[in-house]
Structures are given as structure tokens and as C-alpha cells.
Design an enzyme around this catalytic site. Sequence first.
Site, PDB file in Angstrom:
ATOM      1  N   HIS A   1      37.925 -49.698  43.054  1.00 44.91           N
ATOM      2  CA  HIS A   1      36.626 -50.079  43.934  1.00 44.91           C
ATOM      3  C   HIS A   1      36.424 -51.426  43.522  1.00 44.91           C
ATOM      4  O   HIS A   1      36.314 -51.951  42.408  1.00 44.91           O
ATOM      5  CB  HIS A   1      35.330 -49.110  43.344  1.00 44.91           C
ATOM      6  CG  HIS A   1      35.556 -47.941  43.974  1.00 44.91           C
ATOM      7  ND1 HIS A   1      34.447 -47.029  44.227  1.00 44.91           N
ATOM      8  CD2 HIS A   1      36.517 -46.856  44.338  1.00 44.91           C
ATOM      9  CE1 HIS A   1      34.880 -46.089  45.030  1.00 44.91           C
ATOM     10  NE2 HIS A   1      36.158 -45.756  45.017  1.00 44.91           N
TER      11      HIS A   1
ATOM     12  N   TYR B   1      24.131 -46.634  43.120  1.00 48.76           N
ATOM     13  CA  TYR B   1      23.121 -46.631  42.234  1.00 48.76           C
ATOM     14  C   TYR B   1      21.926 -46.751  42.828  1.00 48.76           C
ATOM     15  O   TYR B   1      21.359 -47.770  43.251  1.00 48.76           O
ATOM     16  CB  TYR B   1      23.396 -47.533  40.984  1.00 48.76           C
ATOM     17  CG  TYR B   1      24.749 -47.327  40.177  1.00 48.76           C
ATOM     18  CD1 TYR B   1      25.873 -47.832  40.627  1.00 48.76           C
ATOM     19  CD2 TYR B   1      24.662 -46.758  38.877  1.00 48.76           C
ATOM     20  CE1 TYR B   1      26.998 -47.791  39.755  1.00 48.76           C
ATOM     21  CE2 TYR B   1      25.646 -46.580  38.213  1.00 48.76           C
ATOM     22  CZ  TYR B   1      26.802 -47.159  38.550  1.00 48.76           C
ATOM     23  OH  TYR B   1      28.199 -46.923  37.884  1.00 48.76           O
TER      24      TYR B   1
ATOM     25  N   PRO C   1      24.836 -42.824  30.010  1.00 49.79           N
ATOM     26  CA  PRO C   1      25.958 -42.973  30.993  1.00 49.79           C
ATOM     27  C   PRO C   1      25.944 -43.968  31.867  1.00 49.79           C
ATOM     28  O   PRO C   1      27.016 -44.390  32.570  1.00 49.79           O
ATOM     29  CB  PRO C   1      26.012 -41.545  31.300  1.00 49.79           C
ATOM     30  CG  PRO C   1      24.649 -40.945  31.246  1.00 49.79           C
ATOM     31  CD  PRO C   1      23.873 -41.623  29.889  1.00 49.79           C
TER      32      PRO C   1
ATOM     33  N   LYS D   1      30.505 -46.667  30.280  1.00 44.05           N
ATOM     34  CA  LYS D   1      30.929 -47.516  29.660  1.00 44.05           C
ATOM     35  C   LYS D   1      31.633 -46.953  28.322  1.00 44.05           C
ATOM     36  O   LYS D   1      32.495 -47.290  27.601  1.00 44.05           O
ATOM     37  CB  LYS D   1      30.067 -48.311  28.826  1.00 44.05           C
ATOM     38  CG  LYS D   1      29.709 -49.696  29.712  1.00 44.05           C
ATOM     39  CD  LYS D   1      30.859 -50.905  29.818  1.00 44.05           C
ATOM     40  CE  LYS D   1      30.301 -51.895  30.806  1.00 44.05           C
ATOM     41  NZ  LYS D   1      31.381 -51.984  31.811  1.00 44.05           N
TER      42      LYS D   1
ATOM     43  N   TYR E   1      30.224 -55.045  34.421  1.00 45.57           N
ATOM     44  CA  TYR E   1      30.545 -53.894  35.153  1.00 45.57           C
ATOM     45  C   TYR E   1      31.900 -53.618  35.048  1.00 45.57           C
ATOM     46  O   TYR E   1      32.244 -52.586  34.506  1.00 45.57           O
ATOM     47  CB  TYR E   1      30.012 -53.556  36.431  1.00 45.57           C
ATOM     48  CG  TYR E   1      29.915 -52.216  36.928  1.00 45.57           C
ATOM     49  CD1 TYR E   1      28.835 -51.519  36.808  1.00 45.57           C
ATOM     50  CD2 TYR E   1      30.979 -52.057  37.617  1.00 45.57           C
ATOM     51  CE1 TYR E   1      29.202 -50.149  37.476  1.00 45.57           C
ATOM     52  CE2 TYR E   1      31.098 -50.574  38.251  1.00 45.57           C
ATOM     53  CZ  TYR E   1      30.146 -49.551  37.922  1.00 45.57           C
ATOM     54  OH  TYR E   1      30.292 -48.233  38.436  1.00 45.57           O
TER      55      TYR E   1
END
Length: 391
Positions: free
Chosen positions: A72, A202, A293, A297, A385
Site C-alpha cells: 500500500h 482511519y 493497535p 506498530k 507510519y
Amino acid sequence: MRTQVGIVGAGPAGLMLSHLLHQRGVDSVVVDLRGRQEIEETIKAGILEQGTVDLLRQTGLGDRMNRDGFVHHGINLAFSGGIHRINLYELTGGRSVMVYAQHEVLIDLIAKRLADGGDLRFGVSDTQVEGLETEQSTIRFTHEGEQQTLECDFVIGADGSRTYSRFLIPEGTIRKDFFRQYPFAWFGILAEAPPSSDELIYAHSERGFVLISTRSPSVQRMYFQCDPATNIDDWPDDRIWEEFDARLSPSGTGVTPGPIFRKDVLQFRSFVCEPMQYGRLFLAGDAAHTVPPTGAKGMNLAIADVHVLDRALGAYYSSKDTGLLDAYTQTALRRIWRGQWFSFWMTSMLHRFSDATDFDLRRQLAELELVTSSPTAAKNLAENYVGLPLT
Ligand code: DHB
């Protein structure tokens, strides 16, 4: 029995360390209370940082991931009536993440360790570690009805958040625990359905957070923020899909429903223990630290720990140099606290807190607006990220 490195726990940290050590010619034995099937079927998160992906590929673990995983290049943030893409790939100079579930990584690791002749003992009981202050540590355990004593130079505590080995470090005098609770949890589902989105979403909403993730073209993983005391039985499929739609429709998006074949409630915690070493014991992964969560990570931090440990043990066995081992806690904690900050930040930016005022809500929206409109702020999110490079 004798080995060089005795490893307690056959999760990502323990198995990956055993694999890395094998590649440099260092012997290890891995023991775990759980059976192989339980380890291979436990559902966890599914995002691998670029550094984790690179390490798996470089060490011969990339075949199935390259075939079945999904790269992604971006993620989406949905809030206050709109959906905004963060272009991870461009913002990080060509880095991305891989959607490939943690239990698939474990299946690959176990298969590789066994193919390489690795010694993995599943379903052990009565594990006891002794002699950490001496040159000769032992791990005693019962396996297939027989008591075993494993002598080793080092013991690795990689036994996850329900750890036994962390408590071998005396609390107070030596060990200090850093801890934070959150007033919410995630309700997670696996559903047979086509993807609701090409990339993860998100979503911030007044009813609480939503995460739209994926596992494959026909299986989707999704979560919504819930009360930690939520009872799964109160949530039939229809109610779940209605809740997703109620939270997502204000930002003009939604979900494609399908039969739900798994429901679980994930608790939220932030935790770090310092130091991560005591005598001949080294902790790695969730035994030493847990993140909430959001941002996925957990496994990535575990892999980063053992990447450091592997090099440190390599230096010890090649030249009796203990410098990297002595520096382990300090080296590992730098990345762990960065991961703690990032997971906390993503969590607090996106979730609804029960005591939040209208001011807090407006402030969250301003932050989301900043992250999705300022290239500098977006870059900060993107770099963390996709993960810091493994050094
Ligand atoms: C997943 C879990 C996460 O916590 C996250 O931030 C992204 C994806 C997942 O399970 O797919």
C-alpha cells in the site's frame, strides 16, 4: 541439552531472532507454552513496515508475502465530511507498507525454522529460568511429559504481553514499568466481503473511531472503537454494519457488508519496561513493551528489537565484544519510545474520549486538518507510519 541462546516464546520476536541467529551460525532453542496451531491461528494486526518487509525478504522469508501480501502506497484519513489521502510513497521517498497478517508471518517463520533444522518446542509447561547472574543460565521446562534442562549462554524473554520472563527482572530496585490505560477498546471483525476501499481508512467520527483494513480480495478486517466491557453477543452482524455506516457516512464513505466469521474485542494499553536486560536475560517484543493497535506498530517493534539483539549477539560470538549487548536497552528503547509516541498520537488524534469536551473535538479536527493539508505535517505521519529504517 545445551544451546547458545535459549528463547522463551515463539512469537514474532522469538522466532525471528532464532532465524536471524541461525543465519549467522549461532544456535538457539525456542520454547512456547502454546501449540503450533494456536500460534499459527491467532489473529493480530496486519501491517508490516518497510524495514520489516525488507528484512523478511533479505533473509529468505519473502516468498509467500510477495505473492499474497499487498503493498500500500497510501492511507486515508476520514473526518468531518471528507476523506483525505496521505501519499506514503511520495512523502517518504519511495517507502510503503505491506498488508500481510502477523499469523502468516509466523506460519512462514515456523516453516523456515523447521526446514533449516531449528529446534522449536511447542506446548511446554512449567518453564523456569535460573542462573541469570552467572555464565551458565538454564531454562527448565516439561515437554511431551519429560522434564528438560536447557543450558544456555543467554536467555531471551520473548513471551509476549502475558510474560513470565519480564518478572525475572527485580521490580523497583532495577525494573521500572511505564503504563497507560485507555478508556476504550476496538471491536474487530473478519468478514467475507470485497474490499470497501483500495487503501486503509482511519476514520474519526462523533460516534467514535473506525478502521477499514483488508486481508485479501475476499476477506476484510475492520474495527470500530467500543467500550472495553463490550459483549460480542450484543453485536449481531446487522448491528455491526449499521454502526460502521453511521460512523462513515458523514465523510461520504461506507462499507460493503458480508458474512462476519470472527468478532473480537482488543484492549488498549501502552506499556514499557526498563531496562530490557538483566544479567544474561534480554527481553524483546511485547514482553517488554505494548502499544495500542492504532498504527499497527506492535510486531514491527518486536522485529526491530531482535534485529538489534541479533547484531549484538553476533558481535559477542564473533569477537567476545559485549559492547552492543551492553547497549541493547538504550538502543532498543529509542525506537520503542518513538513507537509509543506515534501509537499514542494516532490514537488520541482519532478516538473519541468519553470526557472530551467540544473544545477537544474541535482541536482533534484541527490536527487532522493540519496533517492532511500541510506537507510537513503529512510527512511526519508518513515517515513514522512506514517506520524508521532498521539501523
Ligand atoms: C490493522 C491493524 C491496525 O492496528 C492498523 O493500524 C492497521 C491495520 C489490521 O489488522 O489490518
